[in-house]
Design an enzyme around this catalytic site. Structure first.
Site: not given
Ligand code: NDP
Ligand code: OXD
Length: 308
Positions: A271, A223
Site C-alpha cells: 500500500h 482497493r
C-alpha cells in the site's frame, strides 16, 4: 479556530500538527484523544467515540483520498460533511506506479529477473515487431485522470472508464457499466484506480477478467475489495492474466499465507502506490478549512450515497 488531529494505525499526528501550524500559527491544535471542543477534525478512520466527545465539529477532513474506511465505520454523524484530500501530491506517484507496472509487463522484466537469478542470458525482445500495449485505466478522477494523461503523454494508447463521461486528450473514454466489456476487451494492461463502493466491490472477477485480452497484466492500486482474489489467482494460473502488480488487499498487511506472496507472476507492494505527502496535504487542509470559514463551497465533499 480549534483543530483536532487524529490517526489510526500510523503515528503521524505530531507531524501533521507541526505542518498545519506552519500555515496557520494562530489556530489551536489538539491531538486526539482530547475533550477540548474543536471546530474541525483532520483524521484517518476516526472512531465513533470521537464524535460523541466532540459535539461542536463542523466537518471531518479525511487524511487521504479514499473514504471507504471512514464510511464503513459509520462513525461520522449523518449531517456532518466528510471532505477528502484531492490529489495532494498523490496523483504523480500513482502515475509513476502505473508506468512501472506497464513497463514491467511490456519489457518482460519478470522474465529477466528470473533469468538473472538463474544466471541465464536470453533476449526476449521482438525487435522486428515492437508493439506497445494499450493501457486501460478504471476510474478517471484525481488519480486515474492523471495516470491516463501521463500514460498518453508517454506515447501509450490509452483508454479510460468511469461512471460519468470524461473528455481527456488522446484517451478513448467509456462511461457506465454497460460499456465495461467493450472497454476491457482492448486493455493489454488494466490499471485500477477506482474507489471502493457498493458498485465497484468485486468488480474484477472471473467474468470481467475473461473480457480482457488473453495474457493481460493487472495493476491494482485502488482497493483490495475490487478483486475477487480466487478469480484473480485462477486467471493467473490459466494464463488469462499474464501477471499482476498489486498494492492493496482485502486484508492489510496481506496475510503471510496468501497465494499472492509467492506467485511467480505477481508483485506485491505494501500500500505504497501513493502515500500522502504531509506538506501538500496540510496546505490543502488549511485551504479547505479557510474556504469553509469564509462560507465558500469547497471541492472534495464526499457523497455517502454513492460512496466516494
Ligand atoms: P476520485 O473520486 O477523484 O475518482 C474516482 C473515479 O472513479 C471517478 O472517475 C469516478 O467516476 C470513478 N468511479 C466511481 N465509481 C464508479 C463506478 N461504479 N463505475 C465506474 N467508475 C466509477 O478518487 P481518486 O482518484 O482521488 O482516488 C481513487 C481511489 O484510489 C481512492 O478511492 C483510493 O481507494 C485509491 N487510492 C489508493 C492509494 C494507494 O496508495 N494505493 C492512494 C490514494 C488513493 P466519475 O468521474 O464519473 O465520478
Ligand atoms: C488513500 C490511500 O486513500 O492512502 O489516500 O490509500
Amino acid at each position: 479556530m480549534k483543530i483536532l488531529v487524529q490517526s489510526t494505525g500510523l503515528d503521524i499526528v505530531p507531524g501533521i500538527i507541526a505542518e498545519l501550524k506552519k500555515h496557520q500559527p494562530d489556530w489551536q491544535y489538539f491531538a486526539w484523544p482530547s475533550d477540548e471542543p474543536c471546530d474541525y477534525v483532520v483524521g484517518w478512520k476516526p472512531p465513533a467515540e470521537l464524535f460523541e466527545r466532540q459535539p461542536k465539529l463542523k466537518a471531518v477532513i479525511n487524511y487521504g483520498a479514499g473514504v471507504d474506511a471512514i464510511l464503513a465505520m459509520h462513525a461520522v454523524p449523518a449531517h456532518m460533511p466528510i471532505i477528502r484530500l484531492e490529489d495532494a501530491g498523490m496523483a504523480q506517484q500513482m502515475a509513476e506506479y502505473a508506468i512501472y507496472g506497464v513497463i514491467h509487463h511490456q519489457r518482460h522484466m519478470q522474465i529477466y529477473h528470473a533469468q538473472q537469478r538463474a544466471v541465464h542470458w536470453e533476449q526476449h525482445e521482438d525487435r522486428g515487431n515492437v508493439r506497445r500495449p494499450t493501457v486501460g485505466v478504471m476510474g478517471l478522477g484525481e488519480m486515474g485522470g492523471t495516470v491516463a494523461t501521463k500514460l498518453a503523454g508517454f506515447g501509450y494508447s490509452v483508454r479510460g472508464w468511469s461512471r460519468s463521461k470524461h473528455e481527456i486528450e488522446n484517451v478513448l473514454t467509456f462511461a457506465g457499466h454497460e460499456t465495461l466489456p467493450t472497454f476491457l476487451s482492448g486493455c493489454d494492461v488494466l490499471v485500477s484506480m477506482l474507489p471502493l463502493t457498493d458498485s465497484t466491490k468485486g468488480i474484477l472477477n472471473a467474468l470481467s477478467l475473461a473480457q480482457l485480452p488473453r495474457g493481460a497484466f493487472l495493476v491494482n492500486a485502488g482497493r483490495g475489495g475490487h478483486l475477487v482474489d480466487a478469480d484473480v489467482v485462477a486467471a493467473l494460473e490459466n494464463g488469462q492474466l499474464g501477471g499482476a502488480l498489486l498494492d492493496v488487499f482485502h486484508e492489510e498487511p496481506l496475510p503471510k499465507d496468501h497465494p499472492y506472496w509467492t506467485h511467480p507472476d505477481v508483485i506485491v507492494t505494501p500500500h505504497i502506490a501513493a502515500t500522502t505527502p504531509i506538506k501538500d496535504a496540510c496546505a490543502q487542509i488549511v485551504a479547505k478549512i479557510s474556504a469553509l470559514e469564509r462560507g465558500e463551497v469547497v471541492s472534495g465533499i464526499v457523497d455517502p450515497n454513492v460512496g466516494y
